[in-house]
Motif scaffolding. Sequence first.
Motif, PDB file in Angstrom:
ATOM      1  N   GLN A 132       2.127   4.468  17.059  1.00 39.36           N
ATOM      2  CA  GLN A 132       1.365   3.255  17.321  1.00 39.36           C
ATOM      3  C   GLN A 132       1.791   2.138  16.374  1.00 39.36           C
ATOM      4  O   GLN A 132       1.875   0.973  16.745  1.00 39.36           O
ATOM      5  N   LEU A 133       2.080   2.499  15.131  1.00 39.45           N
ATOM      6  CA  LEU A 133       2.635   1.566  14.164  1.00 39.45           C
ATOM      7  C   LEU A 133       3.885   2.177  13.553  1.00 39.45           C
ATOM      8  O   LEU A 133       3.822   3.161  12.828  1.00 39.45           O
ATOM      9  N   PHE A 184       8.301   1.159   9.413  1.00 40.29           N
ATOM     10  CA  PHE A 184       7.309   0.274  10.009  1.00 40.29           C
ATOM     11  C   PHE A 184       7.717  -1.176   9.766  1.00 40.29           C
ATOM     12  O   PHE A 184       8.331  -1.506   8.743  1.00 40.29           O
ATOM     13  N   PRO A 185       7.381  -2.065  10.713  1.00 46.95           N
ATOM     14  CA  PRO A 185       7.776  -3.470  10.590  1.00 46.95           C
ATOM     15  C   PRO A 185       6.829  -4.252   9.684  1.00 46.95           C
ATOM     16  O   PRO A 185       5.635  -3.973   9.607  1.00 46.95           O
ATOM     17  N   ILE A 186       7.393  -5.254   8.990  1.00 42.66           N
ATOM     18  CA  ILE A 186       6.623  -6.209   8.193  1.00 42.66           C
ATOM     19  C   ILE A 186       7.220  -7.591   8.452  1.00 42.66           C
ATOM     20  O   ILE A 186       8.301  -7.893   7.959  1.00 42.66           O
TER      21      ILE A 186
END
Length: 228
Positions: A132-133, A184-186
């Motif tokens: 999901q993330l 995970f994206p930031i």
Amino acid sequence: MVGTPFCGWCGRAIRVGILCATLMLFTLLVPLPSQGLEVGSVFGPGVEWIGGQDWKNDLSDAGLHDSHSTDFLYGIFLRTPLFQWGKVQFQLRPEVQIMTARGSGSSPTENLEVLAKVLHFPFLLEGWYPLQLGAVYGFVGPSLNLFLTGIDYRFESVNEVEEGSNTPYYGVVVGALLGVGFAFPITTFSVQLEARYTHTISLVLKDKDTTFGGFYLLLGVYVPIRMD
């Protein structure tokens, strides 16, 4: 073992040639799609050791106990997509890293440190499963370890200090590694956290059962490359 200046120059020339050939091989093997290409860096601490029966025998003969050493690894990588199977995305990831292969032995009165500076070329196949993330992923692949120095040792006892160096058999050692990670994206970049295990396979020293290994916890940062 100390060689003549000419032999030393030849050794350096051979190593530079192998490095150039390796970089060219990476360039030829890695496809450059118009979308999905990423570049990044990894860095973090690790625990390193020397293995092999001859290493254990040498320590035992000297009355030493095997122990581990710590180091910090850092490098850069390129990631490109290959294909997708169901939800799993497979990607190719060549890397270039600076690391120090090392190990040690000790007793109450003596200490042995062995180390060599290495240019490390992992060539990894990754499998990514989206969450999901972010995503979890695993990877495995071969590696080339280009020795930039001899294998130096320092033996300290109560009465003396002895230093010396051994020459790697070929100057390049084949290894393998595997690991797992979470990414995970930031905003405009992404972060990855991973654990990996490395181990040499081919001969490090001639006629010696000696290996280098390590376990690392790495932090990585990567960004997409825009081709348009």
